[in-house]
Design an enzyme around this catalytic site. Structure first.
Site, PDB file in Angstrom:
ATOM      1  N   GLY A  98     -13.441  33.139  -8.855  1.00 29.31           N
ATOM      2  CA  GLY A  98     -13.992  32.891 -10.191  1.00 29.31           C
ATOM      3  C   GLY A  98     -13.586  34.033 -11.122  1.00 29.31           C
ATOM      4  N   ASP A 106      -8.941  31.832  -8.938  1.00 30.96           N
ATOM      5  CA  ASP A 106      -9.681  30.873  -9.767  1.00 30.96           C
ATOM      6  C   ASP A 106      -8.885  29.579  -9.793  1.00 30.96           C
ATOM      7  OD1 ASP A 106     -11.201  29.612 -11.983  1.00 30.96           O
ATOM      8  OD2 ASP A 106     -11.975  31.625 -12.291  1.00 30.96           O
ATOM      9  N   TYR A 135     -29.321  23.898 -12.720  1.00 32.80           N
ATOM     10  CA  TYR A 135     -28.719  25.209 -12.451  1.00 32.80           C
ATOM     11  C   TYR A 135     -29.740  26.114 -11.748  1.00 32.80           C
ATOM     12  CZ  TYR A 135     -26.763  29.837 -13.713  1.00 32.80           C
ATOM     13  OH  TYR A 135     -26.274  31.119 -13.711  1.00 32.80           O
TER      14      TYR A 135
HETATM   15  C1  AKB Z   1     -26.833  30.839 -18.486  1.00 35.88           C
HETATM   16  O1  AKB Z   1     -27.210  30.965 -19.664  1.00 35.88           O
HETATM   17  O2  AKB Z   1     -26.774  29.759 -17.888  1.00 35.88           O
HETATM   18  C2  AKB Z   1     -26.473  32.086 -17.719  1.00 35.88           C
HETATM   19  C3  AKB Z   1     -27.606  32.609 -16.910  1.00 35.88           C
HETATM   20  C4  AKB Z   1     -28.760  33.242 -17.562  1.00 35.88           C
HETATM   21  O3  AKB Z   1     -27.569  32.517 -15.714  1.00 35.88           O
HETATM   22  N1  AKB Z   1     -26.005  33.092 -18.619  1.00 35.88           N
END
Ligand code: AKB
Length: 315
Positions: free
Chosen positions: A8, A34, A142
């Site tokens: 990455g 990457d 995430y």
């Molecule tokens: C995001 O905004 O997704 C990243 C993080 C805070 O992990 N910068």
């Protein structure tokens, strides 16, 4: 000599990290990789491998052929992009980690660094001075992938003694490579727009304070943690890490001190909802105590350097 690979290396953290690692350990000992080419500086200063982190065979072959013993796994989809493509984000963020953890378990790799994020926290987490151990109910894909990843890291350490180390990064601010797909990206975009157009339309509301950090601090923390004596690393899920916390309004006021006619406006989009679930400030006493973490750059210093360096880049 065993080598280091940064997977990455074209991304925001990867490009700065590769250069600093090459600086410390020699250009010939740090491989950048990457799916797409990295910055000119990264491409020209050492070995670069085109690598899809989900291509198990190629990852294995690259690591074995090059005698790699330390992996920095930075390939991931960030919060904003992940919300648009949840399944792909889950696949990329999780599969790549498990693949790498298995290589550590099987002793092909000695040490793994994997980044977590403040996104592991959620709306039920205490927002101010968020402790290391607290309620964690992330509401973004995430954040869910990062929290699951943290549990896998600790599991592999406890069960297989896999030497994996991790940091919960706050929003990172760098003048070298722009961020992409994150909720904290505004804090980088604003500098380019301030210099180019003297105005910026922010996708978060004015008082949305978030934990942030200038990239040189993040790079130092990362390398310090990876170099730390294993007996001092008491947390094998991921360490809270803190530096500065500010809102778009506070950042804009700081920029106005250098560009008096700079003007900020606000047009919150879907990332506002993500930001509202994250902490405002982080308690990082464990990182301080276990491996001596301390940040260097405060808000005025970071603003000054960002404006100066991006100004040079744009001229
Ligand atoms: C995001 O905004 O997704 C990243 C993080 C805070 O992990 N910068």
């Amino acid at each position: 000599m065993n080598k280091i690979i940064v997977i990455g290396a074209s991304g925001q953290i990867g490009s700065d990290l590769t250069l600093e690692l090459r600086n410390r350990y020699g250009n010939e000992n740090v491989i950048a990789s990457d799916i797409k080419n990295a910055s000119d500086e990264v491409m020209s200063s050492g070995q670069f491998e085109v690598l899809d982190v989900l291509d198990e065979k190629k990852v294995f072959d690259t690591i074995k052929k090059n005698n790699v013993d330390t992996v920095y796994l930075l390939a991931a989809m960030l919060s904003g992009s992940a919300e648009k493509n949840p399944k792909k984000a889950w696949e990329l963020n999780m599969k790549s980690l498990i693949l790498m953890l298995d290589l550590v378990k099987d002793s092909l790799v000695k040490k793994l660094f994997w980044p977590s994020s403040i996104a592991v926290f959620g709306p039920t987490t205490p927002k101010i001075n968020t402790p290391q151990l607290t309620i964690m109910e992330p509401s973004t894909v995430y954040g869910i992938s990062k929290l699951a990843g943290e549990r896998w890291c600790e599991y592999y350490f406890k069960k297989y003694n896999a030497d994996v180390r991790s940091i919960r990064y706050p929003g990172l601010i760098s003048y070298k490579t722009e961020a992409g797909g994150g909720t904290t990206d505004y804090a980088v975009e604003i500098f380019y727009e301030a210099i180019k157009h003297k105005k910026y339309e922010c996708f978060l509301t004015e008082n949305t304070a978030l934990p942030m950090m200038f990239m040189p601090d993040a790079i130092k923390a990362t390398i310090d943690l990876v170099e730390a004596d294993p007996k001092n690393i008491k947390i094998r899920s991921s360490y809270n890490l803190s530096a500065i916390s500010f809102s778009p309004k506070q950042l804009a006021i700081g920029i106005t001190k250098h560009i008096p006619n700079f003007n900020i406006s606000y047009k919150p989009d879907f990332r506002q909802q993500i930001a509202e679930t994250w902490p405002e400030s982080i308690n990082d006493e464990c990182a301080q105590k276990d491996w001596g973490w301390k940040y260097t750059y405060d808000l005025p210093k970071m603003i000054e350097i960002m404006l100066r360096e991006i100004g040079k880049k744009l001229s």
